[in-house]
Design an enzyme around this catalytic site. Structure first.
Site, PDB file in Angstrom:
ATOM      1  N   TYR A   1       0.803  -1.390  -0.050  1.00 24.01           N
ATOM      2  CA  TYR A   1       0.035   0.040   0.097  1.00 24.01           C
ATOM      3  C   TYR A   1       0.930   1.425  -0.264  1.00 24.01           C
ATOM      4  CZ  TYR A   1      -3.849  -3.457   1.370  1.00 24.01           C
ATOM      5  OH  TYR A   1      -4.477  -4.129   1.311  1.00 24.01           O
TER       6      TYR A   1
ATOM      7  N   HIS B   1      -7.719  -1.986  -1.440  1.00 21.65           N
ATOM      8  CA  HIS B   1      -7.228  -2.628  -2.476  1.00 21.65           C
ATOM      9  C   HIS B   1      -6.089  -1.984  -2.421  1.00 21.65           C
ATOM     10  CE1 HIS B   1     -10.642  -5.537  -2.172  1.00 21.65           C
ATOM     11  NE2 HIS B   1     -11.496  -4.398  -2.929  1.00 21.65           N
TER      12      HIS B   1
ATOM     13  N   LYS C   1      -3.332  -6.667 -10.321  1.00 26.59           N
ATOM     14  CA  LYS C   1      -1.989  -5.972  -9.164  1.00 26.59           C
ATOM     15  C   LYS C   1      -0.638  -5.942 -10.663  1.00 26.59           C
ATOM     16  CE  LYS C   1      -4.193  -7.210  -5.410  1.00 26.59           C
ATOM     17  NZ  LYS C   1      -4.686  -5.981  -5.115  1.00 26.59           N
TER      18      LYS C   1
END
Lengths: 394, 394
Positions: free
Chosen positions: B235, B250, B281
């Site tokens: 993150y 997310h 991702k």
């Protein structure tokens, strides 16, 4: 009211004596009742302290913390056991100790696969072997094309464009199979050398080949599973590389080979299942190689090294030990643990003997648990066992 | 008309002399012109024979087959090179030999990531270490909750249900970081022991930790990437575990750590990228550890062990050597090959020096080729280099 736990440090026991707490334990399916007192297993005590606000004190009435109780019951993979137990309980489901298994439950199904057989006309085939990257190439266009069109060996022409090019490229599994069963000859090499080079690249080559051969001899077609993250993808008997109505035939199954003597990080293993799942393929696990003869203790045929006895759901309710049977045996694991092929094979063997299905419960580093159910499948005529692995959300 | 190739076995050369064929070679960007004759590289000759129906004969006018020509030019990973060359050409794109690199092209971009810094109030923290599964547990509810809410260390309560339970579970990376930077104390163990047990489970533990620490110190939050098939998910600075408007934050990036001294099967490596891709991702590759000092030959600063110089597309057309610059250097690989961290780092180093992007081209056992582009990213303040890996369909 919070449950009162008493920690008997000397005998390493956690007891519940206070009447209201005893009742709550019995209705919740925690522990074992003995003369009005409930004795809890460590995971149960830890769970009640962590989640149900239970207070624990020792015989001298000193308060005990979670870590103190955990410390007293230190054991192998203690937290993996605890987190997977917790997760099952958090789902409103019941988990019990494996020590209470005392019958064969008969709840493990075996899925039967169809099987054909391998039949092939006589060919005289010659290929050149490229030892460094394990391909064998047939440059006789007619032979390569027939081999591809009729039996789907090799890749003729170009992938998804067979008309483009005139070579047939065999991978090492196909080449070895054709040498052993269909008279393929390597112009610059031989079987022994192919195996030597293949093993240098992939130490489990012969184990993978055993699986390849087993399914091929029963009429299945196996091609690389590279795009799906596994060793092979499988087509059922009768499949052909040609399109029907311009539609590609899609494989629905992939095989991953996990030799008995190999070990794998759980996270790496799980990755393979995830790729297969993301492309909606059934993941088949193969554990080739000879079973180690393991003595089953006569005094307890239901002994197992697995972790918990799991009750699941039925018709809108949940199964429980009072009026139902357990469904799974839980194998508690954590993300950064290694699992061996032999160890997994033994777990499956235990489940077979006890008549339950195996459920792998993997706690990741954030204690989020992923479940995989392992179901036996039978490939008629094969001496090996295979398993379908399904991602479960219990 | 089919191209005529002449194989000079003695000098190991493939030549095109017939005028119409020479013209066709020049317009197609094959080979090198020398006094009216075109000399081809082996992959070019094989491609023309396989796909463009070229006929090849030796000086005595005997016809030569694909395998004969391939046999004469035997070299390391010859078919991986050929199949990836073929695939690039099959896409209508131009690939040339790396021997013609003679300038720094300046076509490799570096992506800059934002970075914050790690700041934390003083804490006095104690945890119990569970050596067998590497968790450390803080059972002081207030400390664990603050650590989680403010800094997102550990998993407080239950995954996706923090209010359920009162323990904070730290993984081995978090525990070591807190010991080194924030005064965490293990009641039953110490830093040395934690590292010992962690390395037993995962021999690359300290390399993974180096990467974890590097990003954490720059304000990023790293949690397990288990669900996404990688070592960590990331993150960006400022992230918190609490939901905003009841929505989960997310992660958009995952990190896979590939130590210099480790080796990995291409198929296993590719699996990790596939999982990340299937969940949308960005896949970040970390190659921690010290660079080996490699002497760059003075006489040729553009020497490389990479395989092909690739021209790509531009504005509806294709790039070509006449009026454009190449875009990538191709690293030709095959599914069952091993790649080492050091080897990959060197390939990246070559690309940096030459000013092109690295394109991994992986041929699977059916000769279908998958491409991954490797782009450098800069994490301000870090001494390591990181790379974004993108699946490409050129």
């Amino acid at each position: 009211m919070a449950v009162e736990l008493e920690l008997d440090k000397q005998h390493k026991k956690v007891l519940v004596k206070e009447p209201a707490s005893v009742t709550s334990m019995v209705t919740g399916h925690y522990g074992y009742m003995k003369k009005g007192t409930v004795e809890l297993f460590p995971e149960e005590a830890l769970y009640l302290m962590d989640i149900r606000n239970a207070k624990c004190h020792d015989s001298a009435l000193n308060q005990c913390s979670f870590n103190e109780v955990a410390g007293l019951f230190e054991c192998k993979k203690q937290m993996a056991r605890y987190f997977t137990y917790k997760d099952w309980r958090d789902r409103g489901l019941i988990a019990r100790q494996v020590s209470e298994i005392c019958e064969k439950y008969g709840r493990n199904a075996v899925k039967k696969y169809p099987a054909g057989s391998f039949l092939m006309d006589k060919f005289a085939m010659q290929a050149r072997f490229f030892p460094d990257d394990l391909w064998s190439i047939i440059d006789d266009e007619a032979v390569g094309k027939e081999l591809y069109d009729r039996y789907w060996f090799g890749q003729f022409g170009t992938y998804k464009a067979e008309q483009r090019g005139k070579l047939s490229k065999l991978d090492a599994y196909e080449a070895l199979f054709l040498m052993r069963h269909c008279n393929l000859h390597l112009s610059n090499s031989n079987e022994h050398e192919l195996i030597k080079y293949a093993k240098r690249q992939h130490k489990d080559f012969l184990h993978l080949y055993e699986v390849y051969e087993d399914w091929r001899l029963r009429g299945f077609v196996l091609k690389t599973g590279f795009k799906f993250g596994t060793h092979f993808r499988i087509y059922f008997p009768g499949a052909s590389p040609s399109r029907s109505n311009d539609e590609w035939i899609h494989s629905k199954h992939v095989i991953h080979v996990f030799p008995r003597d190999s070990k794998m990080l759980i996270s790496e293993w799980s990755r393979a299942i995830r790729v297969a799942h993301s492309v909606k393929k059934t993941f088949i696990l193969a554990i080739p190689g000879e079973k180690k003869k393991k003595k089953i203790e006569k005094k307890d045929p239901f002994a197992t090294t697995l972790d918990f006895l799991l009750y699941h759901r039925h018709k809108g309710g949940i199964e429980n030990p009072k009026d139902g049977k357990p469904k799974y045996l839980m194998f508690s694991l954590s993300e950064e643990e290694y699992i061996g092929g032999e160890e997994l094979a033994e777990a499956i063997e235990d489940c077979k003997r006890i008549g339950l299905e195996l459920l792998l419960a993997i706690s990741d580093r954030e204690t989020s648990v992923t479940y995989y159910a392992i179901k036996r499948l039978e490939l008629p005529g094969s001496k090996y066992e295979y398993y379908e692995i399904e991602w479960e959300q219990p």
